[in-house]
Design an enzyme around this catalytic site. Structure first.
Site, PDB file in Angstrom:
ATOM      1  N   ALA A   1       0.728  -1.157   0.042  1.00  0.00           N
ATOM      2  CA  ALA A   1       0.005  -0.046  -0.114  1.00  0.00           C
ATOM      3  C   ALA A   1       0.994   1.125   0.072  1.00  0.00           C
ATOM      4  O   ALA A   1       2.156   1.106   0.416  1.00  0.00           O
ATOM      5  CB  ALA A   1      -0.991   0.094   1.200  1.00  0.00           C
TER       6      ALA A   1
ATOM      7  N   GLY B   1       0.343  -5.113   0.733  1.00  0.00           N
ATOM      8  CA  GLY B   1      -0.813  -5.174  -0.259  1.00  0.00           C
ATOM      9  C   GLY B   1      -0.152  -5.624  -1.569  1.00  0.00           C
ATOM     10  O   GLY B   1      -1.322  -6.149  -2.473  1.00  0.00           O
TER      11      GLY B   1
ATOM     12  N   GLU C   1      -0.742  -9.140  -1.099  1.00  0.00           N
ATOM     13  CA  GLU C   1      -2.112  -9.725  -0.797  1.00  0.00           C
ATOM     14  C   GLU C   1      -2.848  -9.387  -2.145  1.00  0.00           C
ATOM     15  O   GLU C   1      -3.960 -10.350  -2.418  1.00  0.00           O
ATOM     16  CB  GLU C   1      -2.696  -8.559  -0.002  1.00  0.00           C
ATOM     17  CG  GLU C   1      -2.195  -8.682   1.550  1.00  0.00           C
ATOM     18  CD  GLU C   1      -2.689  -7.690   2.585  1.00  0.00           C
ATOM     19  OE1 GLU C   1      -2.144  -6.726   2.350  1.00  0.00           O
ATOM     20  OE2 GLU C   1      -3.115  -8.128   3.564  1.00  0.00           O
TER      21      GLU C   1
ATOM     22  N   GLU D   1       4.380  -5.503   7.006  1.00  0.00           N
ATOM     23  CA  GLU D   1       3.418  -4.566   7.662  1.00  0.00           C
ATOM     24  C   GLU D   1       3.950  -4.438   9.151  1.00  0.00           C
ATOM     25  O   GLU D   1       3.930  -3.534   9.684  1.00  0.00           O
ATOM     26  CB  GLU D   1       2.121  -5.014   7.690  1.00  0.00           C
ATOM     27  CG  GLU D   1       1.623  -4.865   6.076  1.00  0.00           C
ATOM     28  CD  GLU D   1       1.478  -5.935   5.198  1.00  0.00           C
ATOM     29  OE1 GLU D   1       2.478  -6.738   5.476  1.00  0.00           O
ATOM     30  OE2 GLU D   1       0.857  -5.962   4.252  1.00  0.00           O
TER      31      GLU D   1
END
Ligand code: 3H9
Length: 701
Positions: A61, A100, A103, A123
C-alpha cells in the site's frame, strides 16, 4: 501512460501497472486496477495478467496515504472483484511483492514469479498487520504455524521458497517476466484451469489443539515485548482458523485499524521515511559524481578496525589491515578470523564464504603498501595527536583522490584534516561497535570535505549494508554528544536516590535495548574516566555527575571486562547481580556532595533521562550538526537501541508535545539551576507557536 494500462495480447488481457518508483498501491492505482478488471469481464479475453512495469511488482500500500481519509473502493472491495472475476487472473511477480502487493497477488487465481523475485508481508515492521486479507489467505495456503512465523517476522522469502510453501504456483525459467508469464497463462487457458480462490480453502479448527493461540500470544508477549502488532496478527490468524472467511476479513479490518491509529505504527512509519530521507544530502545534487572504491585499507587492527574490515571483505572488496608491528597485526587478523568463525558456528556463513572473505584481507606494517588503495579508514586510539600523525603519513603515501577517513567518535575532524595537504579528501566514518554488526554509520563532513567524497561515503554505506546519517563536526557528533547528556543524567539520578537496577529496568521497560548504567559496564567505565583526565574542572561540570564512575574506576571496577562495575558479573555466564558495595559507595558519595537521597518514580526517571536527549537533539538541529530531526531519530534507533516503536527521541518529543517538553525543561532548569536544562531555543520557539519537530522539518525541506 497512466498508472494502469490495458492491452490485449491474443486471448490474454494484460493489466499493466506503472506507478514508479515501487508501484505502491495508491488510491489512483487501486481504482485503475479495479476498473480494468471490471471492464475486462465483458471482453473476448480468456484470462487476465496483472504485471508491473519498472523495477518491482507492487511493493505494498502507499504508506504516505495512511494518514489521509480512506477512499472507496476499499482494498478488500478491489481484491474481492479480482477474486470473483469470471476469468482467471494471474499475477506476474518480479522484484518484491510486499504487503498489499502480495495480498493483491493472493487474491488472483494463480501466481507466477521470476526466480529473483521476493514475496513477503512486512507490515509488522511498520507497526501494522496485513490489512487486505493477508492474515486470512496466507494461513489457508501455508498453514497456521508458518503463517504466524511469516507475518510476525515480516521478512520476505525468495520465489523458490514461496513455491515450496505454495504461496506461488510457478517459477518462470529465465528472467523474461512477460514472455514467461504469457506462456504460463496460455498453458492455464489450454488446460482450462479452474478459478482457484484462496478464500475457498478451509482450515479444520479441530486440527488446532485448544489453547494454541493463548500459548503463542504469551510467547510473543516476551519475544516482542511491548509491541501491539504481533499480538494483533495472532488474533487475526486465530480468526482465520476459527471464523468463516468474510468474518475473518472483518476481524482483520478491526485489528488493522487499531494498529493503524496506534502511536507505535505512527512512530514506525516515521522511521521508514526518516531512514530514506537520511540518505538525501541537502544542497548536493543527486547526480554528484562518486569516486570508485575498489580497495580499502584500515589503520588499526583492534576490535573496531577488524570489524570495519569485515564489512568490506564480506562484499568482495579487498582490504589491507595496517598495524604497528607483526604481533599486533596477527592479533588483529585473529580477531577477524574469530568473528567469521563464530558466524560459521551459528550457521550464518559457510566455510567457503569465510575463507573467501579471509583471502580478501591482507596485513601489513608498512604505510607504503597503502599507496594504491581508494579508501583508508583510520581506527587507532582516540588521541588527536596520534590521529594527526597517521593522517600526515597517509598524506605522504596515498594516491591523489584517495578518500582518507577517520573512525573517531568525538575528535575534531577539521583538525585531523589539517594534518594533510588535502583536507577535501578527509571525512569521518564513525562505525559503531561491533562494527561488523551495528547498522548505523555516522558520516561526518568536515569544513573542507569535498561533495563527491560525501556522496561516495553515503553510497558506500548502503553498499556495505549500513544506514548512513550525515553529521557535521562537533564534540561527539550527533549520537555521542546526545548520549553523554543522557549518561550524565543517569549518574545524577543514581546519586540523588535511584539504583542501577531501577534505572536500567525502567529504561528497558521504556524499550531501550539496554539501560544506561549497564551500557557503562559494557563499554567500560574507564573510557569516560580517561576522557575526563584531560578536562578542566569547568569542562567536567557538576562533580556529582561523575564522582561515582571515577570512584569505581579507582577501585578497579571498570565494568564487565573486570567482572565488576556498577554490577557484579558471573565469570562464566556474564549474568549480572546487584552489589551492596556499589550502593554503599553511592550513598557515601551522596553524603560527600550534600545530596539527600530520595525515591524516584519510574515515570520521573524516564522523563529525566529522555529530556536531555531531546534538548541536546534540538541544539544539534539549531547548530546544523544534523540535517533534520528524522536523522537524529535514525541515529538513535540504529545506533543506540532506542525503541523503533517510539520512533527516536525527536519523534517521541513530538508525541509528548513540545509545549509539555518545554514546560518540563523550564521547571527542571529553575529547580536545579543546571545550564544543561536550559531549554533549546528551537524547542521554545516551536512550543510557543504550537509546532512540532516534524512540522519544522517540513518547512526546512
Ligand atoms: C501495506 O501494504 C498494508 C496493506 O496490508 C494494506 C492495508 C489496507 N509506499 O526503499 P527505497 C518509496 S503496508 C510509499 O529507497 P529500495 C520510498 O519512500 C506497506 N512509498 O527503494 C522511496 O521514496 P524516495 C507494505 C514507498 O529499492 C522510494 O519508494 N510494504 C513505499 O531500496 C524508493 O524506496 C512495505 O512495507 C510504499 N509502500 O527498496 C514495503 N515503498 O525515493 C516498503 C517505498 O522519495 N518498501 N516507497 O525516498 C520497501 O521495503 C522498499 O522500498 C523496497 C524497495 C524493498 C520496495
Amino acid at each position: 501512460m497512466s498508472v494502469v494500462d490495458y492491452q490485449v495480447h491474443e486471448q490474454i488481457g494484460i493489466i499493466w501497472i506503472n506507478n514508479p518508483p515501487v508501484n505502491a498501491l495508491s488510491s489512483e492505482l487501486r481504482n485503475g486496477i479495479h476498473q480494468a478488471v471490471l471492464n475486462a469481464q465483458s471482453d473476448a479475453t480468456k484470462a487476465l495478467l496483472l504485471i508491473c512495469k519498472g523495477r518491482t511488482f507492487i511493493a505494498g500500500a502507499d504508506i504516505s496515504e495512511f494518514d489521509k481519509p480512506a477512499t472507496k473502493p476499499s482494498f478488500n472491495d478491489i481484491l474481492g472483484t479480482i477474486e470473483s472475476s469470471s476469468k482467471p487472473v494471474i499475477a506476474a511477480i518480479h522484484g518484491t511483492a510486499l504487503g498489499g502487493g502480495l495480498e493483491t497477488a493472493l487474491a488472483c487465481h494463480y501466481r507466477c514469479a521470476v526466480g529473483s523475485a521476493m514475496v513477503g508481508l512486512p507490515e509488522v515492521k511498520l507497526g501494522l498487520l496485513p490489512g487486505a486479507g493477508g492474515t486470512q489467505r496466507v494461513p489457508r495456503l501455508i498453514g497456521i504455524e508458518a503463517a504466524i512465523k511469516m507475518i510476525t517476522g515480516g521478512n520476505p522469502i525468495p520465489a523458490a521458497a514461496a513455491l515450496s510453501a505454495k504461496l506461488i504456483d510457478h517459477v518462470i525459467d529465465g528472467d523474461d517476466l512477460l514472455q514467461g508469464a504469457l506462456a504460463y497463462t496460455e498453458q492455464l487457458i489450454a488446460d482450462n484451469a479452474p478459478l482457484k480462490r484462496v478464500r475457498d480453502i478451509t482450515i479444520d479448527p479441530s486440527s488446532i489443539p485448544a489453547g494454541t493461540f493463548d500459548t503463542i500470544r504469551a510467547q510473543f508477549a516476551v519475544q516482542a515485548r511491548g509491541l501491539i502488532a504481533p499480538q494483533q496478527i495472532i488474533n487475526c490468524i486465530e480468526a482465520a482458523a476459527t471464523l468463516p472467511f468474510d468474518e475473518g476479513l472483518a476481524a482483520e479490518q478491526r485489528f488493522f485499524h487499531e494498529c493503524m491509529v496506534s502511536s507505535q505504527s505512527a512512530a514506525m512509519r516515521h522511521m521508514f521515511f526518516a531512514q530514506r530521507e537520511a540518505n538525501k544530502i541537502k544542497g548536493l545534487p543527486k547526480d554528484t559524481p562518486q569516486r570508485p572504491i575498489k580497495s580499502v585499507a584500515i589503520i588499526g587492527g583492534g576490535t573496531m578496525g577488524g570489524g570495519i574490515a569485515m564489512n568490506f571483505a564480506s562484499i568482495g572488496i579487498p582490504v589491507t589491515l595496517l598495524e604497528i608491528n607483526p604481533e599486533a597485526l596477527q592479533r588483529g587478523l585473529g580477531i577477524v578470523e574469530k568473528n567469521y568463525s563464530n558466524s560459521v558456528k551459528k550457521g550464518k556463513l559457510s566455510d567457503a564464504k569465510k575463507q573467501a572473505c579471509m583471502d580478501l584481507i591482507s596485513g601489513t606494517t608498512d604505510y607504503q603498501d597503502l599507496a594504491h588503495v581508494d579508501l583508508v579508514i583510520e581506527a587507532v586510539f582516540e588521541n588527536l595527536a596520534i590521529k594527526q600523525q597517521v593522517f600526515s603519513q597517509l598524506d605522504k603515501v596515498c594516491k591523489p583522490g584517495a578518500i582518507l577517513a577517520t573512525n573517531t567518535s568525538y575528535q575534531n575532524i577539521d583538525q585531523i584534516a589539517a594534518a594533510t595537504q588535502r583536507p577535501q579528501d578527509v571525512i569521518g566514518l564513525h562505525f559503531f561497535s561491533p562494527a561488523n554488526i551495528m547498522k548505523l554509520l555516522e558520516i561526518v563532513r568536515a569544513d573542507k570535505t569535498a561533495d563527491d567524497v560525501i556522496a561516495t561515503a553515503m553510497q558506500l554505506a548502503k553498499t556495505i549494508g549500513k544506514v548512513p546519517v550525515l553529521a557535521r563536526v562537533c564534540d561527539g557528533f550527533i549520537g555521542n554528544r546526545m548520549f553523554s547528556e543522557y549518561s550524565r543524567e543517569a549518574q545524577l539520578c543514581l546519586i540523588e536516590g535511584s539504583t542501577p537496577e531501577q534505572i536500567d529496568t525502567v529504561m528497558q521497560d521504556f524499550g531501550m535495548a539496554m539501560g544506561p548504567i549497564a551500557v557503562g559496564d559494557l563499554a567500560g567505565i574507564d573510557i569516560g574516566y580517561k576522557v575526563r583526565e584531560v578536562l578542566s574542572d569547568e569542562q567536567k561540570g557538576n562533580p556529582a555527575s561523575y564522582c561515582i564512575a571515577d570512584a569505581l574506576v579507582e577501585m578497579g571496577r571498570l565494568g564487565q571486562k573486570t567482572g565488576a562495575g556498577y554490577y557484579k558479573y558471573d565469570a562464566q555466564t556474564r549474568a549480572r547481580t546487584n552489589d551492596p558495595e556499589v550502593m554503599a559507595l553511592v550513598e557515601s558519595m551522596a553524603v560527600a556532595h550534600n545530596i539527600t537521597r530520595r525515591e524516584f518514580s519510574d515515570a520521573e526517571l524516564v522523563l529525566r533521562l529522555i529530556l536531555p536527549l531531546i534538548n541536546e537533539g534540538a541544539k544539534i538541529l539549531e547548530e546544523g550538526i544534523a540535517q533534520r530531526p528524522g536523522d537524529i531519530d535514525v541515529v538513535y534507533v540504529f545506533g543506540y537501541g532506542f525503541p523503533v516503536y517510539r520512533g527516536g527521541p525527536m519523534q517521541y518529543a513530538d508525541e509528548l508535545g513540545l509545549a509539555s517538553v518545554y514546560e518540563q525543561l523550564t521547571r527542571l532548569h529553575q529547580e536545579t539551576g543546571e545550564a544543561s536544562w536550559q531549554p533549546a531555543t528551537l524547542i521554545k520557539t516551536l512550543a510557543e507557536t504550537g509546532s512540532s519537530f516534524a512540522q519544522w522539518a517540513n518547512e526546512q525541506a
